[in-house]
Design a protein around this motif. Structure first.
Motif, mmCIF file in Angstrom:
data_model
loop_
_atom_site.group_PDB
_atom_site.id
_atom_site.type_symbol
_atom_site.label_atom_id
_atom_site.label_comp_id
_atom_site.label_asym_id
_atom_site.label_seq_id
_atom_site.Cartn_x
_atom_site.Cartn_y
_atom_site.Cartn_z
ATOM 1 N N SER A 105 99.646 -51.625 69.795
ATOM 2 C CA SER A 105 100.933 -50.989 69.519
ATOM 3 C C SER A 105 101.825 -51.118 70.744
ATOM 4 C CB SER A 105 100.725 -49.522 69.140
ATOM 5 O OG SER A 105 100.074 -48.844 70.186
ATOM 6 N N PRO A 106 103.130 -51.038 70.571
ATOM 7 C CA PRO A 106 104.033 -51.115 71.721
ATOM 8 C C PRO A 106 103.686 -50.052 72.755
ATOM 9 C CG PRO A 106 105.272 -51.217 69.680
ATOM 10 C CD PRO A 106 103.844 -50.891 69.311
ATOM 11 N N GLY B 37 104.077 -40.462 70.261
ATOM 12 C CA GLY B 37 104.822 -40.268 69.033
ATOM 13 C C GLY B 37 105.051 -41.494 68.182
ATOM 14 N N LEU B 38 104.334 -42.571 68.403
ATOM 15 C CA LEU B 38 104.477 -43.735 67.527
ATOM 16 C C LEU B 38 103.861 -43.352 66.190
ATOM 17 C CD1 LEU B 38 105.599 -46.580 67.764
ATOM 18 C CD2 LEU B 38 103.312 -47.371 68.265
ATOM 19 N N GLY B 39 104.699 -43.244 65.166
ATOM 20 C CA GLY B 39 104.251 -42.729 63.878
ATOM 21 C C GLY B 39 103.467 -43.732 63.055
ATOM 22 N N PRO B 40 102.892 -43.249 61.952
ATOM 23 C CA PRO B 40 102.097 -44.116 61.088
ATOM 24 C C PRO B 40 102.888 -45.295 60.517
ATOM 25 C CG PRO B 40 101.760 -41.805 60.506
ATOM 26 C CD PRO B 40 102.870 -41.857 61.518
ATOM 27 N N SER B 41 104.170 -45.085 60.230
ATOM 28 C CA SER B 41 104.952 -46.189 59.677
ATOM 29 C C SER B 41 105.167 -47.288 60.719
ATOM 30 C CB SER B 41 106.301 -45.697 59.144
ATOM 31 O OG SER B 41 107.108 -45.214 60.199
ATOM 32 N N ALA B 42 105.348 -46.903 61.978
ATOM 33 C CA ALA B 42 105.507 -47.919 63.039
ATOM 34 C C ALA B 42 104.202 -48.675 63.250
ATOM 35 C CB ALA B 42 105.957 -47.253 64.337
#
Length: 170
Positions: free
Chosen positions: A40-41, A50-55
């Protein structure tokens, strides 16, 4: 040998390793398992902030698409002509490849990539990690000589160095 595992990124160096892995699988009548590791980024730090499930779903979908493109670029619509499984796994490339190739009867194929001094400082070598940690034999495939020439042309273009036509004749 039951399985040949190869790591891909979609870059030309990894496609060279992919072709070699397919040849090894063909030679040993083994399954070819093509693995694309993704993160992930911001690596794990990004997911804790806070990188959400959609991201994360978008990152995974992008990794799946990169794997499809790499396989299509390498083999076209006809495929490699051997049993093939494609995997996208979240994690660091070296650890993902070593974990996927944990069977001692298998073979792990990795590209060595360009190992310029600056790159070694910034990014650790996946091939070195695999050589040190894999439970099975590891085949490290050097980049194609054409890749070095392509990188040289890119450097020339970036620095706006004119090409001497006499260099083309050699």
């Amino acid at each position: 040998m039951r399985r040949v595992v190869v790591g891909v990124t979609g870059r030309p160096g990894s496609l060279t390793a992919l072709h070699r892995a397919a040849a090894e699988a063909r030679l040993h009548d083994a399954e070819l398992r093509v693995v694309l590791a993704w993160q992930s980024p911001g690596d794990e730090l990004g997911s804790r902030n806070g990188l959400g499930p959609s991201a994360l779903a978008q990152c995974r979908a992008a990794a799946v698409e990169r794997l499809r493109e790499a396989l299509d670029t390498a083999f076209g619509a006809a495929g490699p002509g051997i049993p093939l499984a494609g995997l996208t796994v979240r994690g660091t490339p070296g650890a993902v490849l070593v974990d996927t190739a944990r069977d001692p009867d298998g073979l792990l194929v990795v590209g060595t990539g360009s190992r310029a001094a600056l790159r070694r400082l910034v990014r650790p070598s996946v091939a070195r990690y695999c050589l040190a940690h894999a439970a099975c034999p590891v085949l490290a495939v050097p980049p194609s000589p054409l890749q070095a020439e392509l990188e040289s042309v890119h450097r020339r273009n970036a620095w706006r160095i004119p090409l001497d036509p006499r260099e083309l004749a050699s």
